[in-house]
Write a protein that holds these residues in place. Structure first.
Motif, PDB file in Angstrom:
ATOM      1  N   MET A 120       0.581  -1.152  -0.090  1.00 20.68           N
ATOM      2  CA  MET A 120       0.073   0.197  -0.026  1.00 20.68           C
ATOM      3  C   MET A 120       0.909   1.292  -0.165  1.00 20.68           C
ATOM      4  SD  MET A 120      -2.813  -0.989  -0.050  1.00 20.68           S
ATOM      5  CE  MET A 120      -2.802  -2.604  -0.550  1.00 20.68           C
ATOM      6  N   LEU A 121       1.893   1.183   0.763  1.00 20.60           N
ATOM      7  CA  LEU A 121       2.818   2.407   1.030  1.00 20.60           C
ATOM      8  C   LEU A 121       3.268   2.718  -0.398  1.00 20.60           C
ATOM      9  CD1 LEU A 121       4.320   1.920   4.523  1.00 20.60           C
ATOM     10  CD2 LEU A 121       2.616   3.887   3.630  1.00 20.60           C
ATOM     11  N   ASN A 122       3.795   1.784  -1.318  1.00 19.03           N
ATOM     12  CA  ASN A 122       4.349   1.841  -2.340  1.00 19.03           C
ATOM     13  C   ASN A 122       3.407   2.710  -3.297  1.00 19.03           C
ATOM     14  OD1 ASN A 122       6.668   0.319  -2.198  1.00 19.03           O
ATOM     15  ND2 ASN A 122       5.866  -1.536  -3.048  1.00 19.03           N
ATOM     16  N   ALA A 123       2.198   2.205  -3.497  1.00 16.72           N
ATOM     17  CA  ALA A 123       1.132   3.286  -4.405  1.00 16.72           C
ATOM     18  C   ALA A 123       1.031   4.368  -3.656  1.00 16.72           C
ATOM     19  CB  ALA A 123      -0.095   2.238  -4.351  1.00 16.72           C
ATOM     20  N   ILE A 124       0.913   4.598  -2.503  1.00 19.33           N
ATOM     21  CA  ILE A 124       0.719   6.115  -1.737  1.00 19.33           C
ATOM     22  C   ILE A 124       2.015   6.766  -2.173  1.00 19.33           C
ATOM     23  CG2 ILE A 124       0.672   7.333   0.408  1.00 19.33           C
ATOM     24  CD1 ILE A 124      -0.906   4.955   1.651  1.00 19.33           C
ATOM     25  N   ALA A 125       3.205   6.312  -2.226  1.00 22.90           N
ATOM     26  CA  ALA A 125       4.460   6.988  -2.330  1.00 22.90           C
ATOM     27  C   ALA A 125       4.547   7.372  -3.807  1.00 22.90           C
ATOM     28  CB  ALA A 125       5.661   5.978  -2.326  1.00 22.90           C
ATOM     29  N   VAL A 126       3.797   6.649  -4.770  1.00 17.63           N
ATOM     30  CA  VAL A 126       3.861   7.223  -6.223  1.00 17.63           C
ATOM     31  C   VAL A 126       2.957   8.412  -6.427  1.00 17.63           C
ATOM     32  CG1 VAL A 126       2.951   6.551  -8.472  1.00 17.63           C
ATOM     33  CG2 VAL A 126       4.190   4.887  -7.097  1.00 17.63           C
ATOM     34  N   ALA A 127       1.823   8.225  -5.770  1.00 19.29           N
ATOM     35  CA  ALA A 127       0.801   9.461  -5.772  1.00 19.29           C
ATOM     36  C   ALA A 127       1.438  10.638  -4.993  1.00 19.29           C
ATOM     37  CB  ALA A 127      -0.465   9.152  -5.300  1.00 19.29           C
ATOM     38  N   LEU A 128       2.167  10.407  -3.930  1.00 17.42           N
ATOM     39  CA  LEU A 128       2.596  11.476  -2.932  1.00 17.42           C
ATOM     40  C   LEU A 128       3.519  12.370  -3.732  1.00 17.42           C
ATOM     41  CD1 LEU A 128       2.379  12.950  -0.141  1.00 17.42           C
ATOM     42  CD2 LEU A 128       4.315  11.398   0.594  1.00 17.42           C
ATOM     43  N   VAL A 129       4.652  11.436  -4.310  1.00 17.78           N
ATOM     44  CA  VAL A 129       5.576  12.260  -4.817  1.00 17.78           C
ATOM     45  C   VAL A 129       5.143  13.040  -6.045  1.00 17.78           C
ATOM     46  CG1 VAL A 129       7.839  11.717  -6.141  1.00 17.78           C
ATOM     47  CG2 VAL A 129       7.555  10.716  -4.015  1.00 17.78           C
ATOM     48  N   ALA A 130       4.323  12.469  -6.861  1.00 11.09           N
ATOM     49  CA  ALA A 130       3.730  12.967  -8.129  1.00 11.09           C
ATOM     50  C   ALA A 130       2.940  14.453  -7.568  1.00 11.09           C
ATOM     51  CB  ALA A 130       2.725  12.319  -8.758  1.00 11.09           C
ATOM     52  N   TYR A 131       2.365  14.353  -6.460  1.00 11.92           N
ATOM     53  CA  TYR A 131       1.689  15.585  -6.196  1.00 11.92           C
ATOM     54  C   TYR A 131       2.793  16.629  -5.692  1.00 11.92           C
ATOM     55  CZ  TYR A 131      -0.422  18.574  -2.663  1.00 11.92           C
ATOM     56  OH  TYR A 131      -0.993  19.709  -2.168  1.00 11.92           O
ATOM     57  N   LEU A 132       3.859  16.122  -4.855  1.00 15.53           N
ATOM     58  CA  LEU A 132       4.875  17.114  -4.268  1.00 15.53           C
ATOM     59  C   LEU A 132       5.609  17.614  -5.454  1.00 15.53           C
ATOM     60  CD1 LEU A 132       5.743  15.495  -1.238  1.00 15.53           C
ATOM     61  CD2 LEU A 132       4.356  17.471  -1.252  1.00 15.53           C
ATOM     62  N   LEU A 133       5.783  16.724  -6.636  1.00 16.72           N
ATOM     63  CA  LEU A 133       6.749  17.316  -7.610  1.00 16.72           C
ATOM     64  C   LEU A 133       6.009  18.519  -8.136  1.00 16.72           C
ATOM     65  CD1 LEU A 133       9.055  16.621  -9.138  1.00 16.72           C
ATOM     66  CD2 LEU A 133       7.848  15.020 -10.603  1.00 16.72           C
TER      67      LEU A 133
END
Lengths: 421, 365
Positions: free
Chosen positions: B144-157
């Motif tokens: 789950m954290l893998n998927a969250i990381a993808v979205a989180l980094v995309a947002y922060l980027l």
């Protein structure tokens, strides 16, 4: 010593029947509550899409592949084999469905997907059951192999076809759909009127009666069929015994290897069906990477559902719903859902307070407070956060309820014949 | 055969068996798709040119770090599937930190590496914390954290980055903080990442901590016999949390060689999928520092050699994933088969020693 072991295994193998009935009773009790909460939220926030027929239909479309993958997980884990290779078997299923549907039509396509998924299942069964390899290790390897095989064969299969390419198949035929005349129109009409509760219910009826894919019915039949087969037949009892206490099953004359092998192959077949659904119903053809981690989500749905078919269906619907809400006017819908989550967390906090578990209550309260702050300071939620929603939901649910989950007692353990006693 | 010779033969048998199986499986898939296996093997087995050799080394350094990160968890039966998410979040954090240039030159680089390790540890720590406080399986939570990381980094980027052509990238790291690459061959255009040496440092640290410290002993003990470890006073919960943090910290290093040696900013050039490949590499290397090194080299070699397959042989390079996956699966199966054979051999030896020339009797259970 032997007394302790015996008592433990008896308790594990046969949960008290009353517990199951109350659990089912609760499951149905939740349904009107959920409907009321969603309907109220729709009225309060004005986010109409959170219960429109379109969203619910999309939710079903998103939930079924997850449920089928979860069902695959259920079969194998009930027989004591952890299956993290669901994702890979699902990928194989999408490829099989793409190839055979293009050449021979929908039904042969389904069989092709099942066969391809079964190959993944056989691989996992040979590794874990015959050779006793660690289940996670085998699953990880299968995911790698399946992704490689699929993208390699996709190029060989589809590159030279008209409308196809190295990473995707041409558009495929869709399985037949069912529309119940009368009911479908009436419910669509009622759903459009924005009445509290009635319109939401009508939207749900509409989603189930208009253009319902035959594959969806098949999938639901598989879920209930599994429930019957695993919990109401002696075959199912033996299979579950292999997951709870294989040595005890062995002493009673069950061929544990055979049951485990069968369960894991069935798991692969069901993942194959999940892949077929994804390829021909939820999208218009095979595409590399179309599974996008749904096999893992299926695994999570199964755990969420406490290794039971009804529970995993509920979990899949929840994940499918958050996924659909994201796609249909996502920012607004998920913003409204945030309110529901916060209210839910507040309720959980009160419940935890009653149980005098103050740490959890404070944690729930804190998260709910932050969520409410976020809710009232914004109007929409950025797309990236709506993308996270299903995963965050899973984590929250696992964190809050994991202590009430009980996996099969011998799940993930290595079994070798003749080590009983 | 003398005993030590058969021992060596047995320990070599498993990897050999695995590679033969992988080769067979790959050939079968190629034949099934109507491709010519001979072209495939000619391309794969040709000696790489110097610039390819450097690429192989670069990639294997990165894979080695990833494999180590996964292996720390594996050694105590903790399945950190989340290396992928951990290194993504960590690389992003380090890129943003280093681009601020709060510190001069090399100091900035050092601080950014520490930031990466801390971020990776933090991300893994969530899973560790959920496991010890709430009993959530780390397999599921890290997925789950893998998927969250993808979205989180995309947002922060999107928040902190700026648009550059099609892609969104973070601000570049100041040139004074770059880590110079090491030219290995004079005739090669490619050079070895300076921070690729982190792999060596991490490898040495891994084997020292695991084999020479109390922490490492506790970690291995917990992995091999949890009950015995608990009985001897090991706090398993603490061990789970610590090894998760450590695994995440090492995962944080994965992105560093490329970030400071080539891309100098976080953007679409950041490689993805290394976390998952790292798991395979760790499995191939049986979670042992030398084994992981061999696994990383083999994986990097296969990937690099597969690149020109499309041009030279008209075969999709994706086929190499089949080879890699089958190698991993058949290595674990082969070790199991060899282990069973060895046990049988030992039993026969014992029986022989006990009963001499008589028929070895089945030991009563």
């Amino acid at each position: 010593m032997s007394v302790v072991v015996q008592r433990g295994s008896v308790a594990a193998a046969a949960p008290p029947p009353e517990g199951r009935h109350t659990a089912r009773f609760r499951l149905w009790m939740w349904f009107p509550l959920v409907l009321i909460v969603i309907s109220a939220t729709r009225v309060v926030t004005g986010a109409d899409d959170i219960s429109s027929a379109g969203t619910l239909r999309a939710a079903l479309l998103a939930a079924i592949p997850i449920a089928l993958a979860g069902l695959g997980g259920l079969w194998s884990e009930r027989a004591g084999v952890v299956n993290i290779g669901l994702e890979g078997m699902m990928i194989l299923g999408t490829l099989g469905a793409g190839y055979y549907t293009y050449h021979f039509g929908v039904w042969v396509g389904l069989l092709g997907a099942i066969a391809f998924g079964a190959v993944g299942g056989i691989l996992h069964a040979v590794a874990t059951v015959v050779f006793g390899v660690d289940h996670i290790v085998s699953g990880v390897a299968i995911n790698i192999i399946a992704a490689g095989v699929a993208s390699f064969l996709a190029e060989a299969f589809f590159k030279d076809l008209e409308g196809g390419g190295p990473t995707q198949s041409p558009g495929l035929d869709k399985p037949p759909t069912i529309t119940i005349p009368g009911v479908a129109d009436a419910s669509a009409d009622l759903a459009g009127r924005d009445w509290f509760l009635l319109s939401d219910l009508a939207a749900l009826v509409n989603a189930l009666t208009e253009n319902l894919s035959v594959f969806t019915l098949l999938a639901l039949a598989l879920v209930f069929g599994t429930g019957w087969l695993l919990w109401r037949t002696s075959f199912g009892l033996r299979l579950r015994a292999c997951g709870e206490s294989p040595t005890a099953a062995e002493t009673l004359g069950v061929n544990v290897y055979r049951y485990k092998f069968l369960a894991v192959v069935a798991s692969g077949m069901l993942s194959g069906v999940a892949g077929a659904y994804l390829t021909v119903v939820a999208s218009s053809g095979y595409q590399n990477g179309s599974t996008g981690g749904r096999g893992f989500i299926g695994l999570a749905a199964m755990i969420f559902g406490n290794w039971r078919p009804g529970g995993l269906l509920t979990g899949s619907l929840l994940f499918g719903y958050t996924d659909a809400a994201r796609l249909r006017s996502g920012g607004e819908s998920v913003h409204a859902l945030l309110l529901i989550v916060c209210v839910g967390l507040l309720a959980a906090a009160i419940w935890q307070l009653k149980k005098r578990s103050f740490v959890m209550a404070t944690a729930s309260l804190g998260i709910a407070g932050l969520g409410l702050l976020w809710y009232f300071s914004t109007d929409v939620i950025p797309g990236d956060f709506t993308e996270m929603a299903p995963y965050v939901t899973t984590l929250l649910v696992l964190a809050l309820f994991s202590q009430r989950l009980r996996m099969p007692a011998a799940d993930g353990l290595r079994y070798r014949r003749g080590e009983a006693g | 055969m003398t005993p030590w010779m058969s021992k060596i033969a047995l320990s070599l048998a498993a990897p050999l068996l695995a590679f033969v199986a992988a080769g067979l499986a790959t050939t079968l898939v190629l034949l099934g798709a109507g491709d010519n296996p001979a072209d495939f093997w000619r391309t794969i087995l040709s000696w790489p040119e110097n610039r390819n050799l450097v690429n192989i080394l670069n990639y294997s350094a990165i894979l080695y770090l990833s494999g180590l990160a996964a292996a720390i968890g594996f050694r105590m039966n903790l399945f950190n599937i989340g290396v992928e998410g951990q290194y993504r979040v960590a690389t992003f954090a380090a890129a943003v930190f280093a681009s601020q240039a709060l510190l001069p030159g090399a100091l900035n680089t050092l601080a950014a590496v520490v930031v990466a390790m801390a971020t990776g540890a933090l991300w893994a720590g969530i899973a560790g914390l959920l496991r010890v406080t709430r009993g959530v399986s780390e397999v599921i939570s890290t997925i789950m954290l893998n998927a969250i990381a993808v979205a989180l980094v995309a947002y922060l980027l999107r928040k902190v980055g700026s648009r550059e052509g099609q892609a969104i990238v973070t601000d570049p790291i100041p040139e004074s903080s770059w880590v110079p690459n090491i030219p290995l061959f004079s005739d090669s255009v490619t050079t070895f990442f300076g921070l690729g040496l982190l792999a060596v440092v991490a490898g040495v640290a891994f084997s020292v901590v695991l084999n020479r410290t109390r922490f490492g002993f506790n970690l291995r003990a917990t992995g091999q016999a949890e009950a015995a470890a608990v009985a001897s006073g090991v706090d398993v919960k603490k061990m789970v949390l610590y090894s998760m943090l450590l695994s995440g910290a090492v995962a944080g290093l994965i992105g560093m060689p490329q970030l400071f040696g080539a891309s100098h900013q976080y953007g679409s050039t950041i490689q993805t999928g290394i976390g998952f490949t790292g798991i395979a590499v760790a499995l191939l290397g049986r979670n042992n520092p030398w084994g992981i090194a061999a696994g990383a080299l083999i994986f990097a070699y296969l990937t690099e050699q597969a690149n020109p397959l499309g041009i030279l042989a008209g075969i999709s390079p994706d086929i190499i994933a089949v080879t890699q996956g089958v190698v991993v699966l058949s290595v674990v199966i082969a070790y199991e088969v060899v282990r069973r054979y060895r046990v049988k051999l030992e039993q026969q030896e014992v029986a022989q020693a006990l009963f001499g020339e008589r028929e070895p009797q089945e030991a009563s259970r």
